[in-house]
Design a protein around this motif. Structure first.
Motif, PDB file in Angstrom:
ATOM      1  N   LEU A   1      -3.907   7.636   5.942  1.00 58.57           N
ATOM      2  CA  LEU A   1      -2.542   7.199   6.282  1.00 58.57           C
ATOM      3  C   LEU A   1      -1.522   8.104   5.594  1.00 58.57           C
ATOM      4  CD1 LEU A   1      -1.054   4.847   7.745  1.00 58.57           C
ATOM      5  CD2 LEU A   1      -0.930   3.733   5.532  1.00 58.57           C
ATOM      6  N   GLY A   2      -1.766   8.396   4.316  1.00 56.52           N
ATOM      7  CA  GLY A   2      -0.869   9.278   3.573  1.00 56.52           C
ATOM      8  C   GLY A   2      -0.819  10.654   4.190  1.00 56.52           C
TER       9      GLY A   2
ATOM     10  N   TYR B   1       2.006   8.400  -5.123  1.00 60.57           N
ATOM     11  CA  TYR B   1       0.874   9.312  -5.293  1.00 60.57           C
ATOM     12  C   TYR B   1       1.107  10.627  -4.556  1.00 60.57           C
ATOM     13  CZ  TYR B   1      -3.822  11.166  -4.495  1.00 60.57           C
ATOM     14  OH  TYR B   1      -4.904  11.986  -4.391  1.00 60.57           O
TER      15      TYR B   1
ATOM     16  N   LEU C   1       0.837  -1.204   0.000  1.00 63.57           N
ATOM     17  CA  LEU C   1       0.000   0.000   0.000  1.00 63.57           C
ATOM     18  C   LEU C   1       0.866   1.246   0.000  1.00 63.57           C
ATOM     19  CD1 LEU C   1      -2.939   1.167   0.521  1.00 63.57           C
ATOM     20  CD2 LEU C   1      -2.294   1.162   2.914  1.00 63.57           C
ATOM     21  N   VAL C   2       1.893   1.250   0.878  1.00 64.10           N
ATOM     22  CA  VAL C   2       2.747   2.433   1.034  1.00 64.10           C
ATOM     23  C   VAL C   2       3.483   2.744  -0.271  1.00 64.10           C
ATOM     24  CG1 VAL C   2       4.866   3.226   2.180  1.00 64.10           C
ATOM     25  CG2 VAL C   2       3.012   2.305   3.535  1.00 64.10           C
TER      26      VAL C   2
ATOM     27  N   LEU D   1       1.085   4.590  -2.362  1.00 63.45           N
ATOM     28  CA  LEU D   1       0.682   5.821  -1.670  1.00 63.45           C
ATOM     29  C   LEU D   1       1.771   6.880  -1.756  1.00 63.45           C
ATOM     30  CD1 LEU D   1      -1.830   6.444  -0.008  1.00 63.45           C
ATOM     31  CD2 LEU D   1      -0.478   5.999   2.027  1.00 63.45           C
TER      32      LEU D   1
ATOM     33  N   SER E   1      -6.655   4.622   3.382  1.00 60.05           N
ATOM     34  CA  SER E   1      -5.272   4.763   2.929  1.00 60.05           C
ATOM     35  C   SER E   1      -4.922   6.227   2.715  1.00 60.05           C
ATOM     36  CB  SER E   1      -5.056   3.962   1.649  1.00 60.05           C
ATOM     37  OG  SER E   1      -5.902   4.422   0.638  1.00 60.05           O
TER      38      SER E   1
ATOM     39  N   PHE F   1       1.355  10.613   7.376  1.00 60.50           N
ATOM     40  CA  PHE F   1       2.779  10.638   7.046  1.00 60.50           C
ATOM     41  C   PHE F   1       3.195  12.052   6.671  1.00 60.50           C
ATOM     42  CE2 PHE F   1       2.677   5.963   5.843  1.00 60.50           C
ATOM     43  CZ  PHE F   1       3.433   5.619   6.929  1.00 60.50           C
TER      44      PHE F   1
END
Lengths: 268, 104
Positions: free
Chosen positions: B40-41, A249, A242-243, A246, B37, B44
């Motif tokens: 989550l981004g 993006y 996922l990361v 992400l 998600s 971060f």
């Protein structure tokens, strides 16, 4: 057999995967420009991208096949991102943002591939985006484009980014340094975020996988406990999956936001 | 008459309209699934923005200190400005993501 695997893997610490190793040593005027494992995996990533887009555009049909569909979805995704954030000025930046997004995405995913067992260390899987020099270079390209385009389009009005019009004069000495620091922090946060995410994820993955081997090597009841870090490493791998997407993006969208600032600096 | 209309292949315009309608439904579903998600981004991002600005402020102050040999005062001022810039960055990050959410 497990004992042999244990012995060979115990030497490999969690940081070993980030080591830069020359494959073809080269020097140019005293500079070391060797073809390294980092360069190899960048080449593999770019090669895969070119091969994929060649395959996707070879037979163009109105009703797309599977590969053409994927290519079209990727194109549409980035095109929408650029159009929504930068506006009608954004079209000329599409090639840059698309290249950046695909490069980071593929580099992140290629780094998640397992190494070929028994292959020499030089060609073990390597994540190029886990090195700060790579991500920082990408961030600096983005900021350079922002600066060059910003000054070319707005001239000295680009400085309005640091001092918005309508700001009382007595606030200037406080707000201008804050805005300047905020601007200077962009390439750092851009580069560090991608690098730190990749580095941390791969270290944790390697540690968990190392626990499995260590527990299996211990034998007896300890071997049964190996299931816990094994499940853990699966969970971490899914998170990393996922990361990887992400962070590509986030890098692309922030590039768009900064370019949009440069395009509209005079309007502030 | 009805039989004839049935045998006509549907026009491309009509097909793309139906495709858009079908996609709209799917995207709405995907968006609700994707929020996890995206959060989550965002998390971060907030951390790194705050830290990067603080670092730049401190380094700028430290650099000016070596120029004017006034260690450590400008660095302390730089940390203050850096922290303020970090808060500004975080504020902007949230504004951007809130704007996105409203557009959807």
């Amino acid at each position: 057999m497990i004992d042999a695997a244990f012995r060979s893997l115990r030497a490999a610490g969690p940081m070993e995967q980030f080591e830069i190793l020359p494959i073809v040593p080269l020097t140019l005027g005293g500079l070391d420009i060797s073809f390294t494992n980092s360069a190899l995996w960048m080449t593999i990533g770019v090669g895969l991208t070119i091969a994929f887009f060649y395959a996707a555009t070879r037979r163009r049909t109105l009703i797309p096949g599977r590969t053409q569909s994927i290519a079209e979805i990727l194109h549409e995704f980035v095109a929408n991102l650029v159009r929504d954030t930068i506006g009608h000025d954004g079209k000329k930046f599409f090639p840059y943002v698309f290249t950046l997004f695909i490069f980071i995405l593929v580099a992140n995913y290629v780094g998640l591939l397992p190494s070929i067992p028994g292959s020499p260390h030089e060609i073990h899987t390597f994540t190029t985006t886990s090195h700060i020099i790579v991500t920082f270079a990408l961030a600096m390209v983005t900021i350079s484009i922002v600066l060059i385009y910003g000054f070319a389009k707005n001239g000295l009005k680009f400085f309005k980014l640091f001092a918005p019009s309508g700001l009382p004069i007595w606030l200037m000495p406080i707000l201008v340094p804050i805005e300047v620091i905020s601007f200077l922090s962009r390439p750092i946060s851009l580069g560090v975020r991608l690098f730190a995410n990749m580095l941390a994820g791969h270290i944790i993955l390697k540690l968990f996988a190392g626990f499995v081997i260590a527990l299996l090597g211990a034998g007896g009841f300890a071997s049964v406990l190996a299931i816990a870090p094994f499940l853990g490493s699966i969970a971490i791998f899914l998170l990393e999956f996922l990361v990887a997407a992400l962070q590509a993006y986030v890098f692309a969208i922030l590039t768009c936001i900064y370019l949009s600032d440069a395009a509209h600096a005079a309007d502030h | 008459m009805t039989d004839g209309a049935k045998q006509d292949p549907p026009s491309l315009d009509e097909f793309s309209q139906r495709l858009d309608a079908a996609r709209g439904v799917k995207e709405a579903k995907e968006n609700s699934r994707r929020t996890g998600s995206v959060a989550l981004g965002r998390a971060f991002r907030v951390g790194s923005e705050l830290l990067a600005a603080l670092l730049v402020g401190a380094l700028l102050g430290w650099g000016l200190d070596t120029v004017f040999s006034s260690r450590p005062w400008l660095m302390l001022v730089g940390i203050l400005f850096g922290f303020a810039a970090g808060i500004l960055n975080v504020n902007r990050a949230f504004k951007e993501s809130n704007g996105e959410a409203q557009k959807d």
